[in-house]
Design a protein around this motif. Sequence first.
Motif, PDB file in Angstrom:
ATOM      1  N   LYS A   1     117.799   0.332  95.960  1.00 57.64           N
ATOM      2  CA  LYS A   1     119.226   0.442  95.640  1.00 57.64           C
ATOM      3  C   LYS A   1     119.423   0.146  94.154  1.00 57.64           C
ATOM      4  N   ARG A   2     120.136   1.036  93.468  1.00 60.70           N
ATOM      5  CA  ARG A   2     120.338   0.878  92.035  1.00 60.70           C
ATOM      6  C   ARG A   2     121.801   0.921  91.630  1.00 60.70           C
ATOM      7  N   TYR A   3     122.634   1.483  92.489  1.00 59.06           N
ATOM      8  CA  TYR A   3     124.030   1.701  92.116  1.00 59.06           C
ATOM      9  C   TYR A   3     124.969   0.891  92.999  1.00 59.06           C
ATOM     10  N   CYS A   4     126.131   0.567  92.442  1.00 57.35           N
ATOM     11  CA  CYS A   4     127.121  -0.249  93.142  1.00 57.35           C
ATOM     12  C   CYS A   4     127.875   0.569  94.188  1.00 57.35           C
ATOM     13  N   ASP A   5     128.724  -0.132  94.912  1.00 59.15           N
ATOM     14  CA  ASP A   5     129.556   0.497  95.931  1.00 59.15           C
ATOM     15  C   ASP A   5     131.022   0.541  95.505  1.00 59.15           C
ATOM     16  N   THR A   6     131.307   0.288  94.215  1.00 58.39           N
ATOM     17  CA  THR A   6     132.701   0.214  93.772  1.00 58.39           C
ATOM     18  C   THR A   6     133.317   1.583  93.510  1.00 58.39           C
ATOM     19  N   GLY A   7     132.501   2.558  93.277  1.00 59.49           N
ATOM     20  CA  GLY A   7     133.024   3.893  92.966  1.00 59.49           C
ATOM     21  C   GLY A   7     132.023   4.928  93.402  1.00 59.49           C
ATOM     22  N   ASN A   8     131.796   5.859  92.537  1.00 61.27           N
ATOM     23  CA  ASN A   8     130.846   6.915  92.873  1.00 61.27           C
ATOM     24  C   ASN A   8     129.742   6.990  91.831  1.00 61.27           C
ATOM     25  N   CYS A   9     129.253   5.829  91.403  1.00 58.82           N
ATOM     26  CA  CYS A   9     128.223   5.769  90.369  1.00 58.82           C
ATOM     27  C   CYS A   9     126.962   6.540  90.760  1.00 58.82           C
ATOM     28  N   ALA A  10     126.490   6.352  91.973  1.00 61.39           N
ATOM     29  CA  ALA A  10     125.270   7.036  92.407  1.00 61.39           C
ATOM     30  C   ALA A  10     125.482   8.537  92.412  1.00 61.39           C
ATOM     31  N   ASN A  11     126.615   8.983  92.917  1.00 68.58           N
ATOM     32  CA  ASN A  11     126.907  10.408  92.959  1.00 68.58           C
ATOM     33  C   ASN A  11     126.950  10.994  91.547  1.00 68.58           C
ATOM     34  N   ARG A  12     127.631  10.322  90.622  1.00 71.47           N
ATOM     35  CA  ARG A  12     127.711  10.812  89.243  1.00 71.47           C
ATOM     36  C   ARG A  12     126.330  10.888  88.613  1.00 71.47           C
ATOM     37  N   ALA A  13     125.483   9.889  88.853  1.00 68.57           N
ATOM     38  CA  ALA A  13     124.134   9.883  88.284  1.00 68.57           C
ATOM     39  C   ALA A  13     123.293  11.020  88.861  1.00 68.57           C
ATOM     40  N   HIS A  14     123.415  11.242  90.157  1.00 68.17           N
ATOM     41  CA  HIS A  14     122.637  12.317  90.784  1.00 68.17           C
ATOM     42  C   HIS A  14     123.098  13.686  90.317  1.00 68.17           C
ATOM     43  N   VAL A  15     124.395  13.876  90.164  1.00 64.71           N
ATOM     44  CA  VAL A  15     124.923  15.156  89.663  1.00 64.71           C
ATOM     45  C   VAL A  15     124.462  15.386  88.232  1.00 64.71           C
ATOM     46  N   ALA A  16     124.505  14.344  87.399  1.00 63.60           N
ATOM     47  CA  ALA A  16     124.072  14.474  86.017  1.00 63.60           C
ATOM     48  C   ALA A  16     122.587  14.833  85.945  1.00 63.60           C
ATOM     49  N   ALA A  17     121.766  14.187  86.773  1.00 65.34           N
ATOM     50  CA  ALA A  17     120.330  14.484  86.798  1.00 65.34           C
ATOM     51  C   ALA A  17     120.084  15.914  87.266  1.00 65.34           C
ATOM     52  N   TYR A  18     120.838  16.364  88.268  1.00 63.75           N
ATOM     53  CA  TYR A  18     120.706  17.735  88.766  1.00 63.75           C
ATOM     54  C   TYR A  18     121.053  18.729  87.660  1.00 63.75           C
TER      55      TYR A  18
END
Length: 180
Positions: free
Chosen positions: A156-173
């Motif tokens: 686990k690397r990202y918080c649950d406060t927003g959509n940090c994981a989603n934004r990081a994955h979209v940026a990487a894609y």
Amino acid sequence: MVFAPDTEVALRSVVNLINTAANGEEHLATAKDLDAFLEAEGFTGSRTRDEAELASVRRLRGELAELWLADETTAAETVNRLLREAHALPQLVKHDPWDWHLHATTPEAPLADRMSTEAAMAIVDVIRSKEMDRLLVCAADDCDAVVLDLSRNRSKRYCDTGNCANRAHVAAYRARKAVS
């Protein structure tokens, strides 16, 4: 499961408390905000519902945020101080919906004392288990929220406060697509 169930619940409450001030936002601005937080976290016991109580919880939030980032020795010192200041006396209790678990203050103790003691008792388990590396800060560049990694593979690397994981994955894609 990494820790006892009540420890995991307490650690998640610490994360949620710290993150009420993440990214420059204040989610404990009023007594009503505190009421909502305590209801969501299942905190019970006496309350004064005044500004002093709100201020003491905000102060505790800052201490816990520092504790979250501390090394093991500093964390142990902070935990010991929090337990001393709250006059903690650990005891087994059983109440709905929980089976036997530890409480270290009375239900009549001040709210911030009960919250700090519960957090400190949870961090005791983290320190004793040599698991301080499970207490993280969100990996997103624009986020300072904290993260509790209870995953089996410590991923686990990202918080649950927003959509940090989603934004990081979209940026990487998008970055991968731009290269190809």
